[in-house]
Design a protein around this motif. Structure first.
Motif, PDB file in Angstrom:
ATOM      1  N   LEU A  18      -1.735  -8.555   3.941  1.00  0.00           N
ATOM      2  CA  LEU A  18      -2.312  -7.661   3.000  1.00  0.00           C
ATOM      3  C   LEU A  18      -3.739  -6.919   3.525  1.00  0.00           C
ATOM      4  CD1 LEU A  18      -1.828  -9.302  -0.437  1.00  0.00           C
ATOM      5  CD2 LEU A  18      -0.652  -7.196   0.367  1.00  0.00           C
ATOM      6  N   SER A  19      -4.425  -7.633   3.914  1.00  0.00           N
ATOM      7  CA  SER A  19      -5.641  -7.189   4.532  1.00  0.00           C
ATOM      8  C   SER A  19      -5.720  -6.173   5.668  1.00  0.00           C
ATOM      9  CB  SER A  19      -6.699  -8.203   5.057  1.00  0.00           C
ATOM     10  OG  SER A  19      -7.861  -7.930   5.493  1.00  0.00           O
ATOM     11  N   THR A  20      -4.377  -6.200   6.392  1.00  0.00           N
ATOM     12  CA  THR A  20      -4.098  -5.325   7.482  1.00  0.00           C
ATOM     13  C   THR A  20      -3.581  -4.034   6.820  1.00  0.00           C
ATOM     14  OG1 THR A  20      -3.765  -7.186   9.070  1.00  0.00           O
ATOM     15  CG2 THR A  20      -2.555  -5.128   9.402  1.00  0.00           C
ATOM     16  N   ALA A  21      -2.715  -4.227   5.972  1.00  0.00           N
ATOM     17  CA  ALA A  21      -2.400  -3.103   5.185  1.00  0.00           C
ATOM     18  C   ALA A  21      -3.277  -2.185   4.471  1.00  0.00           C
ATOM     19  CB  ALA A  21      -1.288  -3.492   4.279  1.00  0.00           C
ATOM     20  N   GLN A  26      -6.718   2.493   4.837  1.00  0.00           N
ATOM     21  CA  GLN A  26      -8.039   3.181   4.720  1.00  0.00           C
ATOM     22  C   GLN A  26      -8.558   4.012   6.081  1.00  0.00           C
ATOM     23  OE1 GLN A  26     -10.504  -0.315   3.760  1.00  0.00           O
ATOM     24  NE2 GLN A  26     -10.327   0.149   1.645  1.00  0.00           N
ATOM     25  N   ASN A  27      -7.813   3.603   7.045  1.00  0.00           N
ATOM     26  CA  ASN A  27      -8.073   4.291   8.310  1.00  0.00           C
ATOM     27  C   ASN A  27      -7.057   5.323   8.841  1.00  0.00           C
ATOM     28  OD1 ASN A  27     -10.635   2.867  10.232  1.00  0.00           O
ATOM     29  ND2 ASN A  27      -9.690   1.304   8.792  1.00  0.00           N
ATOM     30  N   GLY A  28      -6.619   5.692   7.862  1.00  0.00           N
ATOM     31  CA  GLY A  28      -5.688   6.956   8.052  1.00  0.00           C
ATOM     32  C   GLY A  28      -4.278   6.657   8.525  1.00  0.00           C
ATOM     33  N   TYR A  29      -3.862   5.604   8.691  1.00  0.00           N
ATOM     34  CA  TYR A  29      -2.625   5.293   9.182  1.00  0.00           C
ATOM     35  C   TYR A  29      -1.442   5.658   8.141  1.00  0.00           C
ATOM     36  CZ  TYR A  29      -4.363   3.228  13.328  1.00  0.00           C
ATOM     37  OH  TYR A  29      -5.030   3.014  14.487  1.00  0.00           O
ATOM     38  N   SER A  30      -0.647   6.456   7.967  1.00  0.00           N
ATOM     39  CA  SER A  30       0.238   6.850   7.045  1.00  0.00           C
ATOM     40  C   SER A  30       1.753   6.494   6.862  1.00  0.00           C
ATOM     41  CB  SER A  30       0.202   8.428   7.144  1.00  0.00           C
ATOM     42  OG  SER A  30       0.807   8.983   8.508  1.00  0.00           O
ATOM     43  N   SER A  31       2.115   5.562   7.517  1.00  0.00           N
ATOM     44  CA  SER A  31       3.391   5.234   7.387  1.00  0.00           C
ATOM     45  C   SER A  31       3.709   3.897   7.686  1.00  0.00           C
ATOM     46  CB  SER A  31       4.403   6.023   8.711  1.00  0.00           C
ATOM     47  OG  SER A  31       5.706   5.427   8.464  1.00  0.00           O
ATOM     48  N   ARG A 167      -2.342  -4.119  -5.370  1.00  0.00           N
ATOM     49  CA  ARG A 167      -2.207  -2.680  -6.109  1.00  0.00           C
ATOM     50  C   ARG A 167      -3.004  -1.708  -5.404  1.00  0.00           C
ATOM     51  NH1 ARG A 167      -3.557  -6.921 -10.137  1.00  0.00           N
ATOM     52  NH2 ARG A 167      -5.835  -6.404  -9.826  1.00  0.00           N
ATOM     53  N   GLU A 168      -3.856  -1.949  -4.867  1.00  0.00           N
ATOM     54  CA  GLU A 168      -4.715  -1.103  -3.997  1.00  0.00           C
ATOM     55  C   GLU A 168      -3.673  -0.378  -3.004  1.00  0.00           C
ATOM     56  OE1 GLU A 168      -7.842   1.507  -3.003  1.00  0.00           O
ATOM     57  OE2 GLU A 168      -7.502   0.557  -4.966  1.00  0.00           O
ATOM     58  N   THR A 169      -3.097  -0.909  -2.371  1.00  0.00           N
ATOM     59  CA  THR A 169      -2.525  -0.643  -1.111  1.00  0.00           C
ATOM     60  C   THR A 169      -1.113   0.199  -1.774  1.00  0.00           C
ATOM     61  OG1 THR A 169      -1.353  -2.682  -0.877  1.00  0.00           O
ATOM     62  CG2 THR A 169      -3.291  -2.149   0.744  1.00  0.00           C
ATOM     63  N   VAL A 174       1.375   2.598   0.765  1.00  0.00           N
ATOM     64  CA  VAL A 174       1.993   1.521   1.453  1.00  0.00           C
ATOM     65  C   VAL A 174       3.191   0.891   0.665  1.00  0.00           C
ATOM     66  CG1 VAL A 174       1.865  -1.081   2.442  1.00  0.00           C
ATOM     67  CG2 VAL A 174      -0.164   0.387   2.580  1.00  0.00           C
ATOM     68  N   ARG A 175       4.444   1.023   1.333  1.00  0.00           N
ATOM     69  CA  ARG A 175       5.756   0.790   0.755  1.00  0.00           C
ATOM     70  C   ARG A 175       5.814  -0.652   0.934  1.00  0.00           C
ATOM     71  NH1 ARG A 175       6.291   5.206   3.996  1.00  0.00           N
ATOM     72  NH2 ARG A 175       7.059   3.908   5.496  1.00  0.00           N
ATOM     73  N   TYR A 176       6.642  -1.251  -0.204  1.00  0.00           N
ATOM     74  CA  TYR A 176       6.911  -2.707   0.051  1.00  0.00           C
ATOM     75  C   TYR A 176       8.474  -3.084  -0.167  1.00  0.00           C
ATOM     76  CZ  TYR A 176       1.852  -4.042  -0.267  1.00  0.00           C
ATOM     77  OH  TYR A 176       0.566  -4.478  -0.036  1.00  0.00           O
TER      78      TYR A 176
END
Length: 430
Positions: A18-21, A26-31, A167-169, A174-176
């Motif tokens: 979760l921390s990685t996600a 937050q750093n702009g990774y979109s997929s 919830r934030e991700t 972020v897809r789960y």
């Protein structure tokens, strides 16, 4: 090198995943897609799906002290602050402590008093009178207790913190995939490079990068990490309090006798006071592979060894004697990934053309880094040479020799680890 629009799969919805996600998005990774075998987040198998965890900054190793100070700064930011409680850390030994426990305590105290950021928050304590300055509710005798209190430290409500990041991700894109759709059975390779993952329901999901944050289960997807990481557990139990008792104990410091165990301020929502005994921990070694895995079923771990219960009752008798004979509820073993040197592994898996990253080695102290752990993953992905800059977090050299007491040389650990099969209910206690 991975780009911001590369497809990234994270395996595991615990603290590291979760921390990685969070940091990736937050750093702009979109997929970003996260796969989790449980039907909920936080997942039941995650060591961080827990009532609370200690967040203390002092380490014998200044490297981790400085990192935890940064983590505590992050715990005070809006996303994490509701779950962080800076109640202080009362760190002592009892009058029956071994020399190793006493020496370990002294090293921790020295680490705190010699650090300019922590020293103003640290005071020595000796006996009940000193302790009651910070823990006035305590009615125990505290026989022979001595140590210190660090008011900079505290604890975090771990399950709630994980739920907040989930919830934030989700809200950030972020897809789960959860349950059977999120249970990864294998990493799929082509010509020595990962091209994605396959789930137990035989669905293939393509990805440019696979990040395995599966804790102690990582070796099921990356077998070669089994010589570096083992599944290890310690006991957890709770006392169910009344509303009045919970209110009375509000604000107590994390109380830790290094030779007995520790407990926290009770949770006001559930009225549960969490306790953990100290010891060498438990492993579950596969006789065929020699690798320790967490049990597949949570029910297997839903107990507490008799000797651990006795230890906790001694702890309560010396501190909160009115609770010493209360029933212990929600007893279980908490499993996590342990490295022999207590360092994390945050690195590319060798021979995968930098297409698989392993995050492991929580070693019982990873959760306090939850707000900042993911930054170290983004740092790795953005390194121009594709190398982990922190040498101690690199992929570790394999060691085929089986250790009788895995990680026992880490200075702060007391006692020898034991096999789960030897302490299961109904087994003869040796």
């Amino acid at each position: 090198m991975i780009s911001k629009d590369s497809s990234i799969i994270i395996v595991g919805g615990g603290a590291f995943g979760l921390s990685t996600a969070l940091h990736l998005v937050q750093n702009g990774y979109s997929s970003i897609t996260l796969f989790e075998q449980d039907y909920q987040v936080p997942p039941g198998h995650s060591a961080a799906n827990d009532l609370n965890k200690i967040v203390r900054a002092e380490y014998e190793d200044k490297f981790y002290t400085d990192l935890t100070i940064k983590a505590i700064e992050a715990w005070k930011t809006p996303l994490f602050a509701p779950h962080f409680h800076q109640t202080g850390f009362l760190h002592c030994v009892s009058g029956d402590a071994s020399e190793k426990a006493i020496d370990t305590l002294k090293r921790f105290e020295t680490a705190a008093t010699s650090h300019p950021h922590l020293d103003p928050h640290v005071l020595p304590v000796k006996g009940k009178r000193d302790i009651q300055r910070w823990f006035w509710q305590a009615e125990g005798r505290f026989p022979g207790w001595k140590g210190y209190i660090n008011k900079f430290d505290g604890y975090a409500h771990s399950a709630n913190a994980l739920a907040a990041v989930y919830r934030e991700t989700q809200a950030s894109g972020v897809r789960y995939f959860l349950g059977k759709h999120g249970t990864v059975s294998q990493i799929v390779y082509r010509d020595g490079k990962s091209i994605g993952i396959r789930t137990v329901n035989d669905q293939f999901h393509a990805a440019d990068l696979v990040i395995v944050a599966a804790g102690a289960a990582a070796s099921k997807l990356i077998p070669e990490v089994g010589s570096q990481v083992v599944a290890k557990s310690w006991s957890v139990a709770h006392v169910h309090l009344t509303d009045e008792e919970t209110s009375e104990l509000r604000g107590i410091p994390v109380t830790y006798a290094r030779d007995l165990g520790f407990f926290f301020e009770p949770d006001p929502k559930t009225n549960l006071l969490k306790l953990c005994p100290m010891g060498g921990g438990y492993i579950n070694t596969d006789g065929t592979t020699g690798v320790s895995h967490a049990p597949e079923s949570l029910e297997v771990s839903a107990f507490m060894p008799h000797e651990d219960e006795s230890q906790l009752r001694r702890l309560l008798a010396q501190t909160l004697p009115k609770l010493a004979k209360r029933p212990l509820v929600r007893r279980s073993l908490c499993w996590f990934a342990d490295t022999r040197d207590s360092d994390f592994i945050i690195d590319y898996v060798p021979n995968t053309a930098s297409s698989v990253v392993i995050l492991s080695g929580d070693s019982g102290h990873g959760f306090k880094m939850f707000p900042i752990f993911g930054k170290w993953v983004t740092d790795l992905l953005e390194a121009s040479d594709n190398k982990q800059a922190v040498k101690r977090w690199r992929w570790k050299e394999s060691n085929s020799a089986k250790e009788e007491n895995w990680g026992g040389e880490v200075s702060w650990r007391l006692g020898k680890s034991r096999e789960l099969k030897d302490i299961l209910p109904g087994k003869v206690k040796l």
